[in-house]
Motif scaffolding. Structure first.
Motif, PDB file in Angstrom:
ATOM      1  N   TRP A  55       6.470 -13.739 -29.535  1.00  0.00           N
ATOM      2  CA  TRP A  55       6.786 -13.076 -30.795  1.00  0.00           C
ATOM      3  C   TRP A  55       7.990 -12.147 -30.710  1.00  0.00           C
ATOM      4  N   ILE A  56       8.447 -11.828 -29.513  1.00  0.00           N
ATOM      5  CA  ILE A  56       9.552 -10.885 -29.334  1.00  0.00           C
ATOM      6  C   ILE A  56      10.879 -11.526 -29.736  1.00  0.00           C
ATOM      7  N   GLY A  57      11.790 -10.712 -30.268  1.00  0.00           N
ATOM      8  CA  GLY A  57      13.148 -11.190 -30.494  1.00  0.00           C
ATOM      9  C   GLY A  57      13.736 -10.905 -31.850  1.00  0.00           C
ATOM     10  N   ASN A  58      12.881 -10.555 -32.825  1.00  0.00           N
ATOM     11  CA  ASN A  58      13.389 -10.315 -34.173  1.00  0.00           C
ATOM     12  C   ASN A  58      13.207  -8.872 -34.630  1.00  0.00           C
ATOM     13  N   GLY A  59      13.008  -7.968 -33.677  1.00  0.00           N
ATOM     14  CA  GLY A  59      12.845  -6.563 -34.016  1.00  0.00           C
ATOM     15  C   GLY A  59      11.383  -6.154 -34.099  1.00  0.00           C
ATOM     16  N   ALA A  60      11.151  -4.840 -34.014  1.00  0.00           N
ATOM     17  CA  ALA A  60       9.787  -4.307 -34.004  1.00  0.00           C
ATOM     18  C   ALA A  60       8.997  -4.614 -35.276  1.00  0.00           C
ATOM     19  N   PRO A  61       9.587  -4.478 -36.475  1.00  0.00           N
ATOM     20  CA  PRO A  61       8.804  -4.772 -37.687  1.00  0.00           C
ATOM     21  C   PRO A  61       8.253  -6.195 -37.710  1.00  0.00           C
ATOM     22  N   MET A  62       9.063  -7.157 -37.273  1.00  0.00           N
ATOM     23  CA  MET A  62       8.599  -8.541 -37.264  1.00  0.00           C
ATOM     24  C   MET A  62       7.583  -8.768 -36.162  1.00  0.00           C
ATOM     25  N   LEU A  63       7.764  -8.135 -35.018  1.00  0.00           N
ATOM     26  CA  LEU A  63       6.783  -8.243 -33.941  1.00  0.00           C
ATOM     27  C   LEU A  63       5.427  -7.744 -34.413  1.00  0.00           C
ATOM     28  N   VAL A  64       5.418  -6.633 -35.118  1.00  0.00           N
ATOM     29  CA  VAL A  64       4.169  -6.063 -35.630  1.00  0.00           C
ATOM     30  C   VAL A  64       3.515  -6.999 -36.642  1.00  0.00           C
ATOM     31  N   ARG A  65       4.298  -7.561 -37.552  1.00  0.00           N
ATOM     32  CA  ARG A  65       3.745  -8.500 -38.537  1.00  0.00           C
ATOM     33  C   ARG A  65       3.162  -9.739 -37.857  1.00  0.00           C
ATOM     34  N   ARG A  66       3.845 -10.236 -36.848  1.00  0.00           N
ATOM     35  CA  ARG A  66       3.338 -11.402 -36.130  1.00  0.00           C
ATOM     36  C   ARG A  66       2.036 -11.077 -35.410  1.00  0.00           C
ATOM     37  N   ALA A  67       1.959  -9.870 -34.842  1.00  0.00           N
ATOM     38  CA  ALA A  67       0.742  -9.472 -34.146  1.00  0.00           C
ATOM     39  C   ALA A  67      -0.420  -9.328 -35.128  1.00  0.00           C
ATOM     40  N   LEU A  68      -0.153  -8.785 -36.298  1.00  0.00           N
ATOM     41  CA  LEU A  68      -1.205  -8.636 -37.312  1.00  0.00           C
ATOM     42  C   LEU A  68      -1.669  -9.989 -37.833  1.00  0.00           C
ATOM     43  N   ALA A  69      -0.707 -10.898 -38.022  1.00  0.00           N
ATOM     44  CA  ALA A  69      -1.040 -12.226 -38.543  1.00  0.00           C
ATOM     45  C   ALA A  69      -1.555 -13.161 -37.454  1.00  0.00           C
ATOM     46  N   GLY A  70      -1.192 -12.879 -36.203  1.00  0.00           N
ATOM     47  CA  GLY A  70      -1.601 -13.738 -35.104  1.00  0.00           C
ATOM     48  C   GLY A  70      -0.817 -15.027 -35.010  1.00  0.00           C
ATOM     49  N   ASN A  71       0.402 -15.035 -35.620  1.00  0.00           N
ATOM     50  CA  ASN A  71       1.223 -16.236 -35.552  1.00  0.00           C
ATOM     51  C   ASN A  71       2.696 -15.876 -35.675  1.00  0.00           C
ATOM     52  N   MET A  72       3.560 -16.866 -35.473  1.00  0.00           N
ATOM     53  CA  MET A  72       5.004 -16.640 -35.500  1.00  0.00           C
ATOM     54  C   MET A  72       5.518 -16.300 -36.891  1.00  0.00           C
ATOM     55  N   GLN A  73       4.850 -16.802 -37.921  1.00  0.00           N
ATOM     56  CA  GLN A  73       5.338 -16.581 -39.274  1.00  0.00           C
ATOM     57  C   GLN A  73       5.162 -15.133 -39.720  1.00  0.00           C
ATOM     58  N   GLY A  74       4.102 -14.495 -39.281  1.00  0.00           N
ATOM     59  CA  GLY A  74       3.834 -13.109 -39.671  1.00  0.00           C
ATOM     60  C   GLY A  74       3.632 -12.945 -41.163  1.00  0.00           C
ATOM     61  N   SER A  75       3.167 -13.992 -41.817  1.00  0.00           N
ATOM     62  CA  SER A  75       3.020 -13.962 -43.278  1.00  0.00           C
ATOM     63  C   SER A  75       1.633 -13.486 -43.694  1.00  0.00           C
ATOM     64  N   GLY A  76       1.513 -13.148 -44.973  1.00  0.00           N
ATOM     65  CA  GLY A  76       0.231 -12.750 -45.523  1.00  0.00           C
ATOM     66  C   GLY A  76      -0.217 -11.353 -45.143  1.00  0.00           C
ATOM     67  N   ILE A  77       0.704 -10.515 -44.690  1.00  0.00           N
ATOM     68  CA  ILE A  77       0.370  -9.149 -44.277  1.00  0.00           C
ATOM     69  C   ILE A  77       0.828  -8.176 -45.353  1.00  0.00           C
ATOM     70  N   ASP A  78      -0.064  -7.321 -45.772  1.00  0.00           N
ATOM     71  CA  ASP A  78       0.259  -6.314 -46.777  1.00  0.00           C
ATOM     72  C   ASP A  78       1.320  -5.357 -46.248  1.00  0.00           C
ATOM     73  N   ASP A  79       2.291  -5.016 -47.092  1.00  0.00           N
ATOM     74  CA  ASP A  79       3.396  -4.159 -46.653  1.00  0.00           C
ATOM     75  C   ASP A  79       2.917  -2.793 -46.181  1.00  0.00           C
ATOM     76  N   ALA A  80       1.957  -2.210 -46.887  1.00  0.00           N
ATOM     77  CA  ALA A  80       1.442  -0.901 -46.497  1.00  0.00           C
ATOM     78  C   ALA A  80       0.744  -0.977 -45.140  1.00  0.00           C
ATOM     79  N   GLU A  81      -0.004  -2.055 -44.928  1.00  0.00           N
ATOM     80  CA  GLU A  81      -0.680  -2.249 -43.649  1.00  0.00           C
ATOM     81  C   GLU A  81       0.341  -2.428 -42.528  1.00  0.00           C
ATOM     82  N   ALA A  82       1.394  -3.200 -42.793  1.00  0.00           N
ATOM     83  CA  ALA A  82       2.432  -3.425 -41.790  1.00  0.00           C
ATOM     84  C   ALA A  82       3.160  -2.128 -41.451  1.00  0.00           C
ATOM     85  N   GLU A  83       3.398  -1.305 -42.456  1.00  0.00           N
ATOM     86  CA  GLU A  83       4.088  -0.038 -42.215  1.00  0.00           C
ATOM     87  C   GLU A  83       3.246   0.895 -41.360  1.00  0.00           C
ATOM     88  N   ARG A  84       1.952   0.974 -41.657  1.00  0.00           N
ATOM     89  CA  ARG A  84       1.050   1.804 -40.860  1.00  0.00           C
ATOM     90  C   ARG A  84       0.966   1.281 -39.427  1.00  0.00           C
TER      91      ARG A  84
END
Length: 272
Positions: A55-84
């Motif tokens: 998941w590394i390589g596209n910056g911390a915000p994308m790494l966090v979204r991928r970790a929350l989603a459990g996949n490379m797309q990092g989709s379906g994550i609420d913006d407020a949740e991702a920010e926290r």
């Protein structure tokens, strides 16, 4: 024959720009630890080191979204949740880098290039608050005159904005420059900026062979660029008009310089 001899007919580039994670340092263990701390605090299952490396390589915000989603797309994550989650991750990663290591051949190569008077810059998608302290912790900071983080400019790699800005600051052309990285983002940024790209095959290219991105050269150790030259500078030369840079003039580009950067880039691109 060294990599520089193959790519540049025995001449050194006037400017070499480097990626950081997966190129100069192996930071996966500390990044993975910060991700696991974040997920634990949010009551989520652990990700595992192998997934974090992908998941590394596209910056911390994308790494966090991928970790929350459990996949490379990092989709379906609420913006407020991702920010926290990003706040938790940044705090955890700020806690230390005891597991991060410099890759073999990096210090020797940087020292040799510095002695030859080659200007060097660091361009990474890692948040800028971590970059300079981490470089100093790894004893690499003194080699780089320009340092640009992933949130320094409005754009990050694969956008070529940072590369174009550094070339403008250094007063060099694309033909006199080179970018060294380990991922698709690095190769795309270099190609968009019109500079030669050398890729390391041990990095974090989302689990894909870096050869697939068609860089100008693929190597397994930075010392392959200067093979046979570590003891002598006779085989490869730098233009005599270029002098070793003054290390007291290091520029860490910060967000406060955004407007100047944007204006400089606009002028650069207009002329191009």
């Amino acid at each position: 024959m060294s990599g520089f001899e193959q790519l540049l007919q025995g001449q050194l580039p006037k400017l070499i720009m480097f990626d950081l994670d997966g190129t100069l340092i192996d930071s996966v263990p500390d990044l993975a630890a910060a991700v696991e701390t974040m997920l634990l605090k949010l009551g989520r299952p652990p990700a595992g080191l192998e997934n974090v490396q992908l998941w590394i390589g596209n910056g911390a915000p994308m790494l966090v979204r991928r970790a929350l989603a459990g996949n490379m797309q990092g989709s379906g994550i609420d913006d407020a949740e991702a920010e926290r989650a990003l706040e938790i991750f940044m705090e955890a990663y700020d806690g230390g880098h005891e597991l991060t290591r410099v890759y073999a051949g990096v210090r020797e190569s940087l020292k040799w290039l510095q002695k030859q008077g080659v200007e060097m810059a660091l361009i990474t998608n890692k948040p800028e608050r971590f970059v300079a302290p981490l470089l100093d912790e790894m004893k690499l900071g003194r080699f780089f005159r320009w340092i640009i983080g992933g949130d320094t400019l409005p754009q990050k790699k694969p956008d070529p904005a940072a590369l174009l800005f550094v070339m403008k600051m250094a007063g060099v052309t694309a033909a006199q420059s080179m970018f060294i990285g380990d991922s698709r983002n690095d190769v795309l940024a270099a190609k968009a900026a019109g500079v030669r790209c050398v890729a390391l095959n041990y990095g974090y290219n989302h689990g894909r062979p870096i050869e697939e991105e068609s860089p100008d050269m693929v190597i397994g150790n930075l010392q392959e660029l200067i093979a046979g030259c570590l003891e002598s500078s006779a085989e490869i030369t730098l233009d005599t008009s270029v002098h070793p840079s003054q290390r007291d003039s290091i520029v860490v580009v910060t967000r406060k310089l955004w407007m100047k950067v944007i204006k400089a880039l606009a002028r650069w691109r207009w002329r191009a």
